[in-house]
Design a protein around this motif. Structure first.
Motif, PDB file in Angstrom:
ATOM      1  N   HIS A  33      30.441  48.004  42.929  1.00 41.33           N
ATOM      2  CA  HIS A  33      29.440  47.637  43.918  1.00 41.33           C
ATOM      3  C   HIS A  33      29.174  48.769  44.873  1.00 41.33           C
ATOM      4  CE1 HIS A  33      27.751  43.760  43.890  1.00 41.33           C
ATOM      5  NE2 HIS A  33      28.890  43.133  43.734  1.00 41.33           N
ATOM      6  N   ARG A  96      21.321  38.299  48.107  1.00 41.93           N
ATOM      7  CA  ARG A  96      22.234  38.326  49.262  1.00 41.93           C
ATOM      8  C   ARG A  96      21.750  37.356  50.342  1.00 41.93           C
ATOM      9  NH1 ARG A  96      22.253  43.769  48.213  1.00 41.93           N
ATOM     10  NH2 ARG A  96      20.904  44.279  49.965  1.00 41.93           N
ATOM     11  N   SER A 190      30.705  38.022  42.090  1.00 45.85           N
ATOM     12  CA  SER A 190      30.368  39.166  42.947  1.00 45.85           C
ATOM     13  C   SER A 190      29.329  40.075  42.317  1.00 45.85           C
ATOM     14  CB  SER A 190      31.604  39.967  43.360  1.00 45.85           C
ATOM     15  OG  SER A 190      32.700  39.689  42.571  1.00 45.85           O
ATOM     16  N   ASP A 210      37.339  41.973  38.723  1.00 46.75           N
ATOM     17  CA  ASP A 210      38.064  41.126  39.668  1.00 46.75           C
ATOM     18  C   ASP A 210      38.665  39.865  39.044  1.00 46.75           C
ATOM     19  OD1 ASP A 210      35.728  39.684  39.345  1.00 46.75           O
ATOM     20  OD2 ASP A 210      34.853  40.423  41.209  1.00 46.75           O
TER      21      ASP A 210
END
Ligand SMILES: Nc1ncnc2c1ncn2[C@@H]1O[C@H](COP(=O)(O)OP(=O)(O)O)[C@@H](O)[C@H]1O
Length: 290
Positions: A33, A96, A190, A210
């Protein structure tokens, strides 16, 4: 060097890209990211030093056009590694907002889930807010503009910053390729992106980054994909003719590998930075912009 601006003037580009720079990229893995941006692919690459070259030239102001899953995000990741640009991806920004539950996120949620475009006024306001007054060496937009109204707004935003669009890069991919790519795309909460055939995680349905479960993006269901493609053909394709008319279109074939696509982009930017004698003559006497 000069590029066409929206007024038929040429957009100055300095000597940012030289045609003889070699390109060699190999993708090693997805993904990480960047702050607030789409998860990016990591690449190893051998290059001359385009960032240094860019410093001596005028800023690059680029936008990526193309249907969903054309590979715009992948090319954006490479361009961001190669050039000093501020990166804005409207899909990420809207996701977002949805995640944070802002007013904009709530308003965007329904059209996004359905595969429809978010209304122009909302998206234009969001980009206007996010666009820095001074974007340093350049700007890379991904997913904006998507309509003629957004393209006109972008022209105004750039003009207010004494800039113009260097190139609208169209990553061209046929509908059946889009459908095939989207049907296998999987994301973790994510936002790390995998593909069941082309970019498989080490453990099935588990994010390598993750350990979270991989799922379909909520607008990757067949009905939304059909609408997103329709929105692209109806609302975004007219921009192709517009940018072609203005001499700002750089069309690349998005079907081959990421490095092959980037190689086309690099060569295209080089060619645009070295206009033919004929073009230079046509430009003679016109003013240049950053
Ligand atoms: N410039 C824009 N104008 C209107 N809606 C947008 C814009 N950018 C993104 N969106 C919304 O966000 C969704 C996801 O966009 P994006 O992440 O760019 O995905 P894709 O390119 O795969 O369709 C779009 O289907 C649309 O609903």
């Amino acid at each position: 060097m000069r590029f066409a601006s929206n007024h038929g003037e040429r957009c100055s580009f300095g000597s940012s890209i030289s045609a003889d720079v070699g390109v060699s990229i190999s993708m090693v893995r997805a993904s990480t990211h960047a702050s607030g941006a789409e998860p990016i692919q990591r690449f190893t690459h051998r290059y001359e030093t385009p960032r240094a070259e860019q410093r001596h030239g005028a800023p690059l102001n680029l936008t990526l056009l193309g249907p969903p899953e054309a590979g715009k995000g992948t090319q954006a990741a490479i361009l961001r590694e190669q050039f000093d640009v501020v990166y804005l991806a409207t899909g990420d920004m809207l996701r977002r907002h949805r995640g944070r539950g802002t007013d904009l996120g709530l308003a965007a949620s329904k059209p996004m889930h359905a595969g429809r475009l978010v209304p122009d006024d909302l998206v234009i306001a969001m980009v206007t807010d996010a666009l820095p007054d001074d974007s340093g060496s350049g700007l890379l937009l991904d997913g904006f503009p998507r309509t003629v109204a957004q393209a006109e707004a972008l022209d105004d935003l750039l003009r207010a910053r004494d800039r113009c669009l260097t190139a609208a890069i169209l990553v061209d991919v046929a509908d059946d390729v889009v459908i095939d790519r989207i049907s296998g795309r999987r994301v973790c909460p994510s936002g790390h992106v995998f593909h069941v055939r082309y970019n498989r995680p080490a453990r099935e349905s588990v994010c390598d980054e993750d350990g979270a479960p991989l799922v379909r993006r909520d607008d990757d269901h067949p009905e939304a994909v059909r609408r997103r493609l329709a929105a692209y053909h109806d609302a975004t394709e007219p921009l192709i003719a517009r940018y072609a008319r203005l001499g700002q279109l750089l069309r690349v074939n998005g079907a081959p590998s990421a490095d092959a696509v980037f190689s086309q982009i690099r060569q295209g930017l080089s060619a645009m930075a070295s206009p033919s004698a004929e073009q230079q003559e046509a430009d003679h006497g016109t003013s240049s912009h950053r």
